[in-house]
Design an enzyme around this catalytic site. Structure first.
Site, short mmCIF file in Angstrom:
data_model
loop_
_atom_site.label_atom_id
_atom_site.label_comp_id
_atom_site.label_asym_id
_atom_site.label_seq_id
_atom_site.Cartn_x
_atom_site.Cartn_y
_atom_site.Cartn_z
N PRO A 9 -6.55 -1.81 3.04
CA PRO A 9 -6.91 -2.74 2.03
C PRO A 9 -6.24 -2.75 0.82
CG PRO A 9 -8.68 -0.89 2.03
CD PRO A 9 -7.53 -0.86 3.09
N ASN A 10 -5.91 -4.06 0.50
CA ASN A 10 -5.31 -4.64 -0.87
C ASN A 10 -3.75 -4.40 -0.89
OD1 ASN A 10 -7.57 -4.90 -2.47
ND2 ASN A 10 -8.14 -2.84 -2.72
N ARG A 17 -0.05 -6.62 -8.92
CA ARG A 17 -0.33 -5.89 -10.25
C ARG A 17 0.06 -4.51 -9.90
NH1 ARG A 17 -5.42 -5.11 -10.12
NH2 ARG A 17 -5.51 -3.84 -11.95
N TYR A 22 3.13 0.90 -7.44
CA TYR A 22 3.29 0.55 -6.05
C TYR A 22 4.53 -0.45 -6.02
CZ TYR A 22 -1.42 1.97 -5.66
OH TYR A 22 -2.40 2.35 -5.51
N ASN A 73 -0.66 3.05 6.81
CA ASN A 73 -1.16 3.52 5.18
C ASN A 73 -2.66 3.12 5.08
OD1 ASN A 73 -1.53 3.29 2.60
ND2 ASN A 73 0.36 2.52 2.05
N ALA A 76 -6.86 2.76 0.60
CA ALA A 76 -8.14 3.46 -0.02
C ALA A 76 -8.93 4.25 1.20
CB ALA A 76 -9.26 2.64 -0.84
N HIS A 79 -8.92 8.02 2.27
CA HIS A 79 -9.82 9.10 1.23
C HIS A 79 -11.20 9.17 1.54
CE1 HIS A 79 -5.88 9.13 -0.74
NE2 HIS A 79 -6.19 7.69 -1.47
N ASP A 86 -11.43 9.47 13.48
CA ASP A 86 -11.94 9.39 14.58
C ASP A 86 -11.27 8.52 15.75
OD1 ASP A 86 -13.70 11.35 14.08
OD2 ASP A 86 -15.34 10.05 13.89
N GLU A 97 1.69 9.26 8.53
CA GLU A 97 0.96 8.50 7.65
C GLU A 97 1.90 8.18 6.43
OE1 GLU A 97 -1.36 11.56 5.52
OE2 GLU A 97 -2.87 10.03 4.55
N HIS A 99 2.21 6.66 2.22
CA HIS A 99 1.71 6.14 1.16
C HIS A 99 2.82 5.80 0.05
CE1 HIS A 99 -2.32 7.22 2.08
NE2 HIS A 99 -1.93 8.26 2.71
N ILE A 100 2.62 4.67 -0.52
CA ILE A 100 3.83 4.34 -1.32
C ILE A 100 3.86 5.08 -2.59
CG2 ILE A 100 4.55 2.08 -2.81
CD1 ILE A 100 3.00 0.46 -0.59
N ARG A 106 -1.92 12.17 -8.15
CA ARG A 106 -3.04 11.20 -8.79
C ARG A 106 -4.24 11.87 -8.78
NH1 ARG A 106 -2.15 5.37 -6.09
NH2 ARG A 106 -3.46 5.08 -7.80
N ARG A 110 -8.29 11.18 -4.62
CA ARG A 110 -7.36 11.03 -3.83
C ARG A 110 -6.42 12.22 -3.12
NH1 ARG A 110 -6.08 5.23 -5.10
NH2 ARG A 110 -6.96 5.06 -7.20
O1 CA2 Z 1 0.01 4.95 -2.55
C1 CA2 Z 1 -0.43 4.18 -1.53
O2 CA2 Z 1 0.13 3.60 -0.61
C2 CA2 Z 1 -1.94 4.15 -1.36
O3 CA2 Z 1 -2.24 4.36 0.11
C3 CA2 Z 1 -2.46 2.72 -1.73
C4 CA2 Z 1 -3.80 2.66 -2.05
C5 CA2 Z 1 -4.47 3.71 -2.59
O4 CA2 Z 1 -5.78 3.44 -2.44
C6 CA2 Z 1 -4.10 4.88 -1.98
O5 CA2 Z 1 -5.02 5.94 -2.83
C7 CA2 Z 1 -2.74 5.13 -2.08
C8 CA2 Z 1 -4.23 1.31 -2.84
C9 CA2 Z 1 -3.41 -0.06 -2.52
C10 CA2 Z 1 -3.67 -0.98 -3.29
O6 CA2 Z 1 -2.59 -1.75 -3.58
C11 CA2 Z 1 -2.71 -2.61 -4.68
C12 CA2 Z 1 -1.57 -3.55 -4.61
C13 CA2 Z 1 -1.28 -4.29 -5.77
C14 CA2 Z 1 -2.48 -4.07 -6.68
C15 CA2 Z 1 -3.36 -3.19 -6.78
C16 CA2 Z 1 -3.42 -2.21 -5.73
#
Ligand code: CA2
Length: 145
Positions: A9-10, A17, A22, A73, A76, A79, A86, A97, A99-100, A106, A110
């Site tokens: 997600p996201n 943003r 990121y 990846n 969210a 976590h 599963d 896995e 993560h950016i 953090r 997380r």
């Molecule tokens: O660092 C990562 O790749 C994360 O998987 C990114 C997730 C975060 O919840 C993980 O803890 C770490 C969040 C991705 C949201 O991406 C955004 C992109 C633009 C603006 C806001 C959020």
């Protein structure tokens, strides 16, 4: 070699943003990096992004018997999602896995990764480069298997 790259997600909002966390590159740049890396390495890749936990579970299940490995990846859901953990265990495919951001530096919430418990390796804090590293690691792993 046929792999699946999953983004949670996201991540489709990348570049819009939170550039401090990121980076400035957008989701299209991430897709291009993955496609270019796989083309160079002779890997067939499917790239999937969803904001929905169940859709990610469905995609992991669909990889069973069809893909050689997964780069994920879960964003969210990393976590929170025992369902994704599963599903990864159920298909028993090698998964890496990524993560950016460096999640180890953090918030406390997380610090647990459910998906990571079913993964052979985690890359974090390398920005989009982490996807390239994850793909190369998975390729080496599959070539050794
Ligand atoms: O660092 C990562 O790749 C994360 O998987 C990114 C997730 C975060 O919840 C993980 O803890 C770490 C969040 C991705 C949201 O991406 C955004 C992109 C633009 C603006 C806001 C959020």
């Amino acid at each position: 070699m046929n792999i699946l790259v999953i983004n949670g997600p996201n991540l489709n909002m990348l570049g819009i943003r939170e550039p401090d966390l990121y980076g400035k590159a957008d989701y299209a740049a991430l897709v291009k990096l993955v496609e270019d890396t796989c083309a160079r390495e002779g890997i067939d890749v499917e790239i999937f992004q969803s904001n929905h936990e169940g859709a990610i579970v469905d995609k992991i299940q669909a990889a069973y018997g069809k893909k050689d490995g997964i780069v994920i990846n879960p964003a969210a859901y990393t976590h929170t999602s025992v369902a994704i953990l599963d599903a990864l265990k159920a298909v028993s495919l090698p998964a890496v896995e990524i993560h950016i951001s460096d999640v180890s530096q953090r918030e406390d919430f997380r610090q647990v990764s459910y998906a990571g418990m079913a993964c052979i390796k985690t890359f974090m804090g390398l920005g989009l480069e982490g996807y390239r590293q994850a793909i190369l690691y998975l390729k080496e792993y599959l070539n050794r298997a």
